[in-house]
Enzyme design. Structure first.
Site, PDB file in Angstrom:
ATOM      1  N   ASP A 134      23.020  10.183 -34.037  1.00  0.00           N
ATOM      2  CA  ASP A 134      24.427  10.262 -34.410  1.00  0.00           C
ATOM      3  C   ASP A 134      24.623   9.237 -35.527  1.00  0.00           C
ATOM      4  OD1 ASP A 134      27.286  10.697 -34.214  1.00  0.00           O
ATOM      5  OD2 ASP A 134      27.342   8.726 -33.267  1.00  0.00           O
ATOM      6  N   CYS A 154       0.623   3.129   3.235  1.00  0.00           N
ATOM      7  CA  CYS A 154       1.329   2.424   4.309  1.00  0.00           C
ATOM      8  C   CYS A 154       2.836   2.629   4.173  1.00  0.00           C
ATOM      9  CB  CYS A 154       1.001   0.932   4.275  1.00  0.00           C
ATOM     10  SG  CYS A 154      -0.756   0.586   4.510  1.00  0.00           S
ATOM     11  N   CYS A 163       0.845  -1.201   0.000  1.00  0.00           N
ATOM     12  CA  CYS A 163       0.000   0.000   0.000  1.00  0.00           C
ATOM     13  C   CYS A 163       0.878   1.247   0.000  1.00  0.00           C
ATOM     14  CB  CYS A 163      -0.906  -0.035   1.232  1.00  0.00           C
ATOM     15  SG  CYS A 163      -1.697   1.519   1.626  1.00  0.00           S
TER      16      CYS A 163
END
Length: 691
Positions: A392, A15, A12
């Site tokens: 590049d 939490c 959670c």
């Protein structure tokens, strides 16, 4: 003292924030960083596992040291939350049976519902009451208020249903988050924990932590390579999918680099260890991916800010719903307190808070398994908004291994003399063209040069037999004869790069070299357009004629040629005025351009520390195929995040509207909240299977 820990049972987001606060409040703790996505904790200071577990006891969080093996996973039915939930179900069903037979006031129904609440919700209510005393209003606090409030007004059955549905929600949410994290956990288990080391002519099997750089490992067919190293003897095909995402095995022979976690398929190899276990490419990948999961994406930062004000607002609305109608309109207290409790439950921001991080964690994990290292949620989101890709040329669109195709002389020197003199100078340079010249002159008599000097982006010079010669690119304002200019243009029109060799102001000869275009480059450019990229640009130090010849073959729309490294940076800045820009290069020479681009992408990150450190995204294989796939994954992630946020808020708004006719019940409120959370998580987990 800095210590790292792994966390089990952290599912959670609220939490996690509370646990981090509890750890920060511990004595002797100076700094705390909790990575919710990777379930990882960093603590600066003196503390113990026992103290940390006590800080996480409210959510039964288990703590172990980073290098400590995880305990075997508890089977579903042995999980305490599942056992409590299952044990409460018979009492819940019995209570509803009695209620339907004898009415909700029957003592038997009340007792059965109370037992169901006590058995299934004792942990929830205990934590909720502790939070309430401390004025900490998280999901469990809101649930506890709702359950106690329901019992207080006689809605025992509704309270019991809330407990049961919340328990289901917790179990499924934990399972879903574990699934999202498994992509990184599986990476951590790839490399063997022991290595066969040849010491004093005998083989010893030792833990990888006890090996030393320079020691020789013996890798037999079918074994995984435990540490990064260089092949000392033997040859074999090695499957590097764990690092690069490539399923095709690569031939490794003496002098080649091998990586921890890769699989030796055929022959036996003796490998000299080149890195400690904590410095291997695999370890760096795991570390960088976990750090990436901890970094908040812009959308997540917005949701967190929104939730900060959203939760108090919902509590105020719930309080007003409960007291205003009875106080000012003479409505029934019991009925409106019940509705206020329903608002409290349905308004919990759990689904909203988790809507973004679970999608980011899953997407970054998916990419890592395919050999694409995305170093943060912000880079993942930016990749989904790219409108232009700047390439590049050398080593990206081409193989980066040019070969000399033609040497011409404009002096008394022969072509062989021009080549051998140029090779003497270029032997000190690391440029790809320099290596091509040296290789082309390998069979010619060796000439020695000294007093070497390099002029970045222009060329090199050195002294040979007391005379200073130079090798360099053609300058536009350089005075050249008609013969030299014609020769140069003829080669450039074929897509070749021309280097001049001279002394002082005199051009003595020219050397043309061609770099092979990667076979996949053309199709990759087309796939980028299909993925939503509007503009492709080639940035190169080559002459415009050579660059345009290659760009035309690949379908690249714009060419910026004859650029010095600092010029590439300015071109990227100009492109950024038109939209989000990705720059893809080798991670070394293009570092300034990679750093300033909205998304810097490095090719061939495996074994290249500069690429891993410089770029926002590293393609671990020397392969462009993953570039359009990564952009599509980013777009898909953005779409899922938007879906999650819209659904989390939309479902709550719809449920809150049910208050008006009085249709929002407590069990419907918890069902809506649980449903929103699970749908958000499951929607995010679709990214695990995305291809």
């Amino acid at each position: 003292m800095r210590q790292h820990y792994r966390l089990d049972g952290l599912s959670c987001a609220n939490c996690a924030a509370k646990f981090e606060k509890n750890v920060r409040d511990l004595p002797n703790v100076e700094e705390v960083q909790l990575n919710f996505g990777a379930a990882k904790l960093m603590v600066v200071g003196e503390t113990s596992v026992e103290e940390l577990e006590k800080a996480g006891a409210f959510d039964h969080i288990k703590v172990r040291r980073e290098n400590e093996k995880a305990a075997p996973p508890v089977s579903f039915w042995k999980n305490k939350e599942v056992q409590s939930m299952a044990a409460s179900l018979p009492f819940l069903m019995g209570g509803w049976f009695v209620l339907l037979q004898y009415g909700e006031e029957h003592l038997g129904a009340i007792i059965l519902f109370a037992l169901s609440i006590a058995i299934g919700g004792h942990r929830l209510i205990k934590t909720g009451l502790q939070n309430l005393v401390r004025f900490e209003f998280d999901m469990k606090t809101l649930m506890t208020i709702a359950i106690i409030g329901a019992a207080f007004i006689g809605e025992w059955g509704e309270g019991a249903v809330v407990v049961f549905l919340f328990a289901i929600s917790e179990v499924l949410e934990r399972y879903s988050m574990d699934r999202a994290r498994n992509s990184i956990q599986s990476l951590m288990e790839i490399a063997p924990q022991q290595a066969t080391i040849v010491r004093n002519g005998t083989e010893e099997i030792v833990p990888v932590e006890q090996t030393r750089i320079g020691e020789v490992m013996l890798i037999r067919p079918g074994q995984k390579i435990p540490l990064d190293g260089e092949v000392k003897s033997g040859s074999s095909y090695v499957n590097q999918a764990a690092i690069t995402g490539e399923s095709v095995a690569v031939l490794k022979a003496q002098g080649d680099e091998v990586f921890a976690g890769t699989l030796n398929e055929e022959g036996a190899l003796e490998v000299t260890i080149t890195k400690w276990v904590e410095d291997t490419t695999l370890s760096k990948i795991i570390h960088l991916v976990e750090e990436a999961q901890a970094e908040k994406a812009p959308s997540q930062a917005f949701v967190d800010r929104f939730a900060k004000y959203y939760t108090p607002a919902i509590m105020i609305i719930a309080l007003l719903v409960a007291i205003i109608p009875p106080l000012f309109f003479g409505s029934n207290w019991s009925e409106w307190i019940y509705r206020g409790l329903a608002v409290l439950v349905v308004g919990c921001p759990c689904a909203l808070v988790i809507s973004t991080p679970v999608a980011i964690v899953t997407a970054i994990g998916n990419a890592a398994k395919r050999g694409v290292l995305i170093k943060g949620g912000i880079h993942l989101e930016n990749a989904g908004r790219i409108t232009a890709v700047a390439f590049d040329k050398t080593g990206t669109l081409t193989k980066g291994k040019p070969t000399v195709t033609l040497v011409e002389t404009f002096s008394d020197l022969s072509e062989e003399e021009i080549l051998s003199h140029a090779a003497a100078i270029e032997r000190y340079s690391q440029h790809p063209l320099a290596r091509a010249i040296v290789e082309a002159a390998a069979k010619l008599p060796r000439i020695e040069a000294d007093q070497f000097q390099s002029h970045t982006g222009k060329g090199v010079q050195a002294s040979i037999d007391g005379k200073v010669y130079w090798v360099g690119r053609v300058e536009e304002n350089q005075e050249l004869t008609a013969e030299v200019r014609t020769t140069i243009n003829r080669q450039r029109e074929k897509g070749q790069t021309v280097m001049l060799f001279g002394q002082g102001e005199t051009v003595l000869g020219s050397i043309a070299a061609a770099d092979t275009i990667r076979p996949e480059s053309e199709s990759i450019v087309q796939k980028l357009y299909q993925a939503g990229v509007k503009t492709t640009v080639m940035l190169t130090g080559d002459h415009r004629l050579s660059a345009e010849s290659i760009a035309a073959k690949l379908g690249i729309k714009r060419v910026e040629a004859e650029l010095l490294p600092e010029d590439k940076l300015r071109k990227i800045q100009l492109l950024q005025s038109e939209g989000k820009v990705a720059m893809i290069g080798d991670g070394v020479n293009d570092a300034p351009a990679l750093a300033i681009a909205d998304v810097g992408i490095a090719m061939g990150g495996a074994g290249t520390d500069a690429a891993l450190e410089t770029a926002d995204i590293a393609l671990m294989a020397d392969d462009l195929h993953q570039l359009p796939a990564t952009i599509r994954l980013s777009k898909k992630t953005l779409t899922i995040i938007k879906q999650n946020v819209a659904f989390a808020l939309g479902l709550k708004v719809a449920a809150l509207l049910l208050i008006i006719p009085g249709w929002l019940t407590l069990w419907l409120a918890i069902f809506a909240d649980m449903g929103a959370t699970l749908i958000v998580v499951l929607n995010s987990l679709r990214l695990l299977k995305w291809k």
